[in-house]
Write a protein that holds these residues in place. Structure first.
Motif, PDB file in Angstrom:
ATOM      1  N   GLN A   1       4.697 -27.418   0.845  1.00 21.72           N
ATOM      2  CA  GLN A   1       6.131 -27.160   1.005  1.00 21.72           C
ATOM      3  C   GLN A   1       6.488 -25.669   0.929  1.00 21.72           C
ATOM      4  O   GLN A   1       7.592 -25.290   1.311  1.00 21.72           O
ATOM      5  N   SER A   2       5.559 -24.840   0.490  1.00 21.85           N
ATOM      6  CA  SER A   2       5.844 -23.407   0.500  1.00 21.85           C
ATOM      7  C   SER A   2       5.865 -22.859   1.919  1.00 21.85           C
ATOM      8  O   SER A   2       6.423 -21.785   2.167  1.00 21.85           O
ATOM      9  N   LEU A   3       5.279 -23.578   2.865  1.00 24.83           N
ATOM     10  CA  LEU A   3       5.175 -23.080   4.238  1.00 24.83           C
ATOM     11  C   LEU A   3       5.842 -23.966   5.279  1.00 24.83           C
ATOM     12  O   LEU A   3       5.972 -23.556   6.439  1.00 24.83           O
TER      13      LEU A   3
ATOM     14  N   ALA B   1     -21.293 -37.510  -6.965  1.00 27.03           N
ATOM     15  CA  ALA B   1     -21.088 -36.323  -7.797  1.00 27.03           C
ATOM     16  C   ALA B   1     -20.549 -35.198  -6.921  1.00 27.03           C
ATOM     17  O   ALA B   1     -21.025 -34.988  -5.798  1.00 27.03           O
ATOM     18  N   THR B   2     -19.574 -34.477  -7.430  1.00 30.71           N
ATOM     19  CA  THR B   2     -18.944 -33.424  -6.629  1.00 30.71           C
ATOM     20  C   THR B   2     -19.001 -32.079  -7.339  1.00 30.71           C
ATOM     21  O   THR B   2     -18.971 -31.997  -8.565  1.00 30.71           O
ATOM     22  N   THR B   3     -19.076 -31.043  -6.538  1.00 28.67           N
ATOM     23  CA  THR B   3     -18.889 -29.674  -7.005  1.00 28.67           C
ATOM     24  C   THR B   3     -17.616 -29.157  -6.352  1.00 28.67           C
ATOM     25  O   THR B   3     -17.481 -29.191  -5.123  1.00 28.67           O
ATOM     26  N   TYR B   4     -16.705 -28.686  -7.178  1.00 30.65           N
ATOM     27  CA  TYR B   4     -15.388 -28.292  -6.685  1.00 30.65           C
ATOM     28  C   TYR B   4     -15.222 -26.774  -6.707  1.00 30.65           C
ATOM     29  O   TYR B   4     -15.449 -26.128  -7.738  1.00 30.65           O
ATOM     30  N   VAL B   5     -14.825 -26.220  -5.568  1.00 32.58           N
ATOM     31  CA  VAL B   5     -14.499 -24.798  -5.455  1.00 32.58           C
ATOM     32  C   VAL B   5     -13.164 -24.692  -4.729  1.00 32.58           C
ATOM     33  O   VAL B   5     -13.066 -25.101  -3.565  1.00 32.58           O
ATOM     34  N   PRO B   6     -12.116 -24.169  -5.369  1.00 30.53           N
ATOM     35  CA  PRO B   6     -10.820 -24.077  -4.682  1.00 30.53           C
ATOM     36  C   PRO B   6     -10.874 -23.265  -3.388  1.00 30.53           C
ATOM     37  O   PRO B   6     -10.188 -23.592  -2.414  1.00 30.53           O
ATOM     38  N   GLY B   7     -11.660 -22.180  -3.379  1.00 30.37           N
ATOM     39  CA  GLY B   7     -11.794 -21.386  -2.154  1.00 30.37           C
ATOM     40  C   GLY B   7     -10.643 -20.417  -1.936  1.00 30.37           C
ATOM     41  O   GLY B   7     -10.847 -19.315  -1.434  1.00 30.37           O
ATOM     42  N   CYS B   8      -9.434 -20.824  -2.263  1.00 32.07           N
ATOM     43  CA  CYS B   8      -8.240 -19.974  -2.191  1.00 32.07           C
ATOM     44  C   CYS B   8      -7.387 -20.321  -3.406  1.00 32.07           C
ATOM     45  O   CYS B   8      -7.407 -21.468  -3.869  1.00 32.07           O
ATOM     46  N   THR B   9      -6.610 -19.366  -3.882  1.00 37.10           N
ATOM     47  CA  THR B   9      -5.764 -19.668  -5.029  1.00 37.10           C
ATOM     48  C   THR B   9      -4.583 -20.551  -4.661  1.00 37.10           C
ATOM     49  O   THR B   9      -4.030 -21.248  -5.508  1.00 37.10           O
ATOM     50  N   ASN B  10      -4.188 -20.527  -3.381  1.00 36.39           N
ATOM     51  CA  ASN B  10      -3.117 -21.393  -2.874  1.00 36.39           C
ATOM     52  C   ASN B  10      -3.265 -21.494  -1.367  1.00 36.39           C
ATOM     53  O   ASN B  10      -4.172 -20.883  -0.780  1.00 36.39           O
ATOM     54  N   VAL B  11      -2.375 -22.251  -0.724  1.00 34.48           N
ATOM     55  CA  VAL B  11      -2.547 -22.473   0.718  1.00 34.48           C
ATOM     56  C   VAL B  11      -2.314 -21.205   1.527  1.00 34.48           C
ATOM     57  O   VAL B  11      -2.794 -21.103   2.668  1.00 34.48           O
ATOM     58  N   ALA B  12      -1.590 -20.223   0.994  1.00 33.19           N
ATOM     59  CA  ALA B  12      -1.408 -18.959   1.716  1.00 33.19           C
ATOM     60  C   ALA B  12      -2.746 -18.247   1.900  1.00 33.19           C
ATOM     61  O   ALA B  12      -2.938 -17.503   2.857  1.00 33.19           O
ATOM     62  N   CYS B  13      -3.673 -18.457   0.990  1.00 33.04           N
ATOM     63  CA  CYS B  13      -5.073 -18.002   1.090  1.00 33.04           C
ATOM     64  C   CYS B  13      -5.173 -16.533   1.485  1.00 33.04           C
ATOM     65  O   CYS B  13      -5.829 -16.174   2.464  1.00 33.04           O
ATOM     66  N   GLY B  14      -4.506 -15.698   0.663  1.00 32.08           N
ATOM     67  CA  GLY B  14      -4.541 -14.265   0.952  1.00 32.08           C
ATOM     68  C   GLY B  14      -5.951 -13.704   0.938  1.00 32.08           C
ATOM     69  O   GLY B  14      -6.324 -12.909   1.796  1.00 32.08           O
ATOM     70  N   THR B  15      -6.737 -14.124  -0.032  1.00 34.18           N
ATOM     71  CA  THR B  15      -8.142 -13.711  -0.108  1.00 34.18           C
ATOM     72  C   THR B  15      -8.987 -14.932  -0.438  1.00 34.18           C
ATOM     73  O   THR B  15      -8.839 -15.538  -1.496  1.00 34.18           O
ATOM     74  N   ALA B  16      -9.864 -15.297   0.483  1.00 36.14           N
ATOM     75  CA  ALA B  16     -10.715 -16.475   0.269  1.00 36.14           C
ATOM     76  C   ALA B  16     -11.910 -16.123  -0.610  1.00 36.14           C
ATOM     77  O   ALA B  16     -12.489 -15.035  -0.482  1.00 36.14           O
TER      78      ALA B  16
ATOM     79  N   PRO C   1      -2.979 -20.740   7.592  1.00 35.10           N
ATOM     80  CA  PRO C   1      -2.541 -19.490   6.971  1.00 35.10           C
ATOM     81  C   PRO C   1      -3.676 -18.673   6.349  1.00 35.10           C
ATOM     82  O   PRO C   1      -4.711 -19.203   5.949  1.00 35.10           O
ATOM     83  N   GLY C   2      -3.410 -17.360   6.272  1.00 39.12           N
ATOM     84  CA  GLY C   2      -4.301 -16.445   5.569  1.00 39.12           C
ATOM     85  C   GLY C   2      -5.732 -16.507   6.070  1.00 39.12           C
ATOM     86  O   GLY C   2      -5.988 -16.491   7.277  1.00 39.12           O
TER      87      GLY C   2
END
Length: 769
Positions: A498-500, A460-475, A513-514
């Motif tokens: 591929q954005s980076l 069983a897993t609990t999922y939290v993205p932690g950042c909205t994207n890999v740039a991770c401006g605000t965690a 990043p970020g």
């Protein structure tokens, strides 16, 4: 963002639903493109070039002499025109198959008939397997799916893959497409993958299943870095680095792989555009290496050296220079627009165009394009049923498993046991990604298994993205910490996409990043159980903060692991598969970027200005991880069973080295040819886990001619059950393996003490005369 529980039942249903959608065939079958169709044009039976019983040379000569100048020019561009009076349809040369059939080029498309193809890991991860049989097996699957798509009019027969450039600098956006930083690994990958793509069933060795293309020739490994782009970059390369580092993969691709095509690059090398350099094209590829096939430009690179580099004064001169240099096919329209004018201006003879199209037509002849109906030829039975088969998809999963590299594993934290780990926190911007996993030059996969989906099949897993994207401006640190504090173990899936790092975009630093590093550190502090950091990327990072953090118990690098990446990651984390991948490139500290401009092509260090050199072969600075690093859930030992301590090179009686002291002798001399010895090793799995293991044979040569600090002579992948052993034999060719390239680009056998390395084992060998 609030965390939420992911149901494994839900994921299974979603996965089944996606499979069902992909299996639907909703469009009518279309027809493949081919010439010499006697059913629609009976006249073609009288043409010599349509007579499959004649030799290729005779057929091509017959075709060329039937064409007008204007018709010939139709066949030196990728969107080749048709000549209806001869039964020749339009043909699109540009298809891609870097790690699966791709729809990046205009020659391939997906429809309801074939909605996707097997998407293998990005090349950098497959290379980490160090398994040449795997490289070839992937090529065979890709060519089968390509032929199957060709037979229903959805693909071509000519594929501009693989990319075998050296991954010289970790910031390069296209390093992900390559087999890494080592010339031998890149050579073995290139020739093996090409064989898998090209080798046809049957007794005719000239026949091609599909035609591969090794690119980008040569010394191409900068896209867009701090305002310097590939369209204007002049790679200043020493002859020593050229022959020692940049050329070997291409040489092997042509000579060992018998590749059907080589693509010249955008950049200049020492002031000349590669696509206009007769020494590089006619001289080396076709002259020295005897290419049996065609040379194609990177897309619009002829236009680039005229309009961007201003290498010629007129477009007609550019067209003439390219063709006279040895270019056969232009990806783009430049040669189609300006070649006739070049002939009329007296800059180019029609015979030079004949030579180019002869190479192009010969390739299509070998593919059966001029043999009439493909359904009556070899591979004619292939169709949509042969794309995305269970066996092909399982190979994609296996390739990802074999490539994944375990870089840290404190106190045996991995593998996790599903019997003791009941809950798992899965955190990070790459934890539930799909398209990110397949990298660039991608197609549409058969299906995806994300890391979250893969892990949820076990616990069983609990999922939290932690950042909205890999740039991770605000965690989103608080939610992530809360999940980690309550779970039995935590998996952080971080890295980039591929954005980076991508074509036309190079990185400028080596840091995650970020706020990714902040997120990792804070989650590790709060976590109740083991913390596994998973890095998804093409290039390496300075992850010294995590390497030195005892709370981060394990680190995995998973490249861009392909359509089945999530399943493979879970297989490794839960011990269903023992990791055996090894890094195909060095990971440097952030300080590297301050000392090493991407524009400096020199491989060797320069103590006078603090330049530390590049790759494990020459780099003198500190590393985070180095080429060949990687752990297993078991331990291996190596014992030398047989190796000489002295090798003598017989020289003629009047040889200059008999009367004066020499540091090296020519590797091409008769006395050195066919001189070889064996190294026998006993390899033991000392643990209880069964595992695959890559045995590396390195050599440190004497310090002559600015030789490498260490270089790879060979590698062998073996599989061993727990508490078992096997013998591995390396054949060492003295001329080839114990030689170094001197300052003028000549290969020399270094005289003196060579040190052979296998793991921690070292063996001294003296080469004398």
């Amino acid at each position: 963002m609030a965390s939420f529980i992911v149901s494994s039942v839900f994921l299974v249903l979603v996965s089944w639903h996606c499979l069902s959608l992909i299996s639907v065939r909703v469009s009518a079958q279309t027809s493949p493109v081919f010439a010499c169709d006697a059913a629609t044009n009976p006249q073609v039976a009288s043409f010599g070039f349509c007579n499959a019983s004649l030799g290729t040379d005779a057929r091509v000569a017959d075709l060329v002499q039937r064409l007008t100048l204007q018709e010939k020019i139709l066949f030196i561009v990728n969107g080749a025109g048709s000549v209806s009076r001869l039964g020749i349809p339009k043909y699109e040369w540009w298809s891609e198959a870097l790690h699966g059939v791709s729809n990046v080029g205009p020659g391939t498309k997906f429809t309801g008939l074939v909605p996707g193809a097997t998407s293998f890991p990005q090349v950098i991860l497959t290379a980490a397997s160090f398994n040449t049989s795997l490289f070839e097996a992937i090529g065979r699957v890709v060519s089968t799916e390509a032929r199957a798509m060709y037979n229903v009019g959805l693909a071509g027969l000519t594929y501009w893959s693989p990319n075998i450039n050296i991954f010289r600098d970790p910031r390069w956006g296209r390093g992900q497409e390559t087999p890494g930083e080592d010339p031998l690994l890149s050579s073995k990958y290139g020739s093996s993958y090409v064989k898998g793509l090209q080798q046809a069933d049957g007794d005719d060795p000239s026949r091609l299943k599909v035609a591969a293309c090794c690119k980008h020739y040569t010394a191409y490994d900068l896209d867009n870095w701090k305002g310097v782009d590939r369209y204007h970059f002049n790679a200043v390369v020493t002859q020593q680095d050229m022959d020692d580092t940049f050329q070997p993969p291409f040489k092997s691709c042509v000579i060992d792989g018998n590749v059907a095509s080589v693509m010249c690059s955008y950049n200049q090398v020492n002031g000349k555009p590669t696509c206009a350099d007769p020494d590089l094209l006619s001289g080396v590829i076709r002259g020295q290496w005897k290419l049996n096939g065609y040379i194609v430009s990177d897309c619009d690179s002829v236009d680039v050296f005229y309009n961007n580099q201003h290498y010629t004064k007129t477009p007609e001169e550019a067209a003439a220079k390219a063709i006279l240099a040895g270019l056969d096919l232009n990806c783009g329209s430049f040669l189609g627009q300006h070649t006739e004018a070049a002939v009329k201006a007296g800059l180019l003879n029609e015979s030079a165009i004949d030579k180019a199209i002869t190479n192009n037509f010969a390739t299509l002849m070998r593919l059966g394009f001029f043999d009439g109906d493909p359904s009556k030829q070899p591979y004619g039975e292939l169709g949509p049923k042969d794309v995305c088969t269970p066996e092909h998809q399982e190979l994609a999963r296996e390739a990802a498993r074999q490539g994944i590299v375990l870089l840290k594993n404190k106190a045996g934290s991995l593998p996790l046991s599903p019997t003791t780990i009941k809950t798992l926190a899965v955190i990070g911007p790459n934890a539930n990604v799909t398209k990110t996993m397949i990298g660039n030059y991608e197609g549409i996969p058969c299906k995806y298994t994300t890391p979250l989906q893969g892990l949820t099949t076990s616990v069983a897993t609990t999922y939290v993205p932690g950042c909205t994207n890999v740039a991770c401006g605000t965690a989103q640190v608080d939610d992530a910490k809360k999940a980690a504090a309550s779970a039995d173990a935590t998996v952080l899936v971080m890295g980039i996409d591929q954005s980076l790092e991508r074509e036309s975009f190079d990185r400028v630093d080596l840091l995650l990043p970020g706020q990714q590093s902040l997120l990792i550190t804070e989650v590790a502090k709060a976590a109740k159980g083991p913390v596994i950091l998973v890095i998804m990327s093409g290039g390496g990072f300075d992850v010294s903060f995590a390497k030195n953090d005892d709370k981060v118990t394990s680190i995995l690098w998973v490249g861009y692991p392909g359509e089945a990446g999530g399943a493979a990651i879970a297989d490794v984390i839960f011990g269903y598969y023992n990791p055996s991948g090894r890094l195909p490139m060095t990971w440097y500290p952030q300080s590297y970027v301050d000392k090493v401009p991407m524009t400096n092509m020199n491989m060797r260090p320069d103590p006078s200005n603090g330049y530390p050199g590049r790759t494990y072969r020459f780099y003198t600075g500190e590393t985070i991880y180095t080429f060949g690093d990687g752990l297993s859930y078991t331990t291996f030992s190596h014992k030398l069973a047989k190796a000489p301590t002295l090798v003598s090179i017989p020289l003629e009686g009047d040889h200059v080295c008999r009367s004066s002291e020499c540091k090296s002798v020519e590797a091409i001399e008769q006395s050195c040819k066919n001189l070889a010895f064996d190294v026998h090793l006993r390899v033991q799995n000392r643990g209880s886990y069964g595992a695959s293991h890559t045995v590396f044979l390195f050599s440190t040569p004497p310090m002559v001619h600015n030789s490498p600090r260490k270089h790879l002579l060979g590698f062998e992948k073996v599989s061993l059950s727990g508490k078992s052993e096997t013998f591995v034999r390396f054949k060492v060719d003295v001329c080839k393996d114990l030689s170094v390239v001197d300052e003028l680009g000549s290969r020399k056998v270094a005289l003196g003490q060579h040190v052979l390395h296998v793991g921690s084992l070292k063996h001294s060998l003296t080469v004398g005369i």
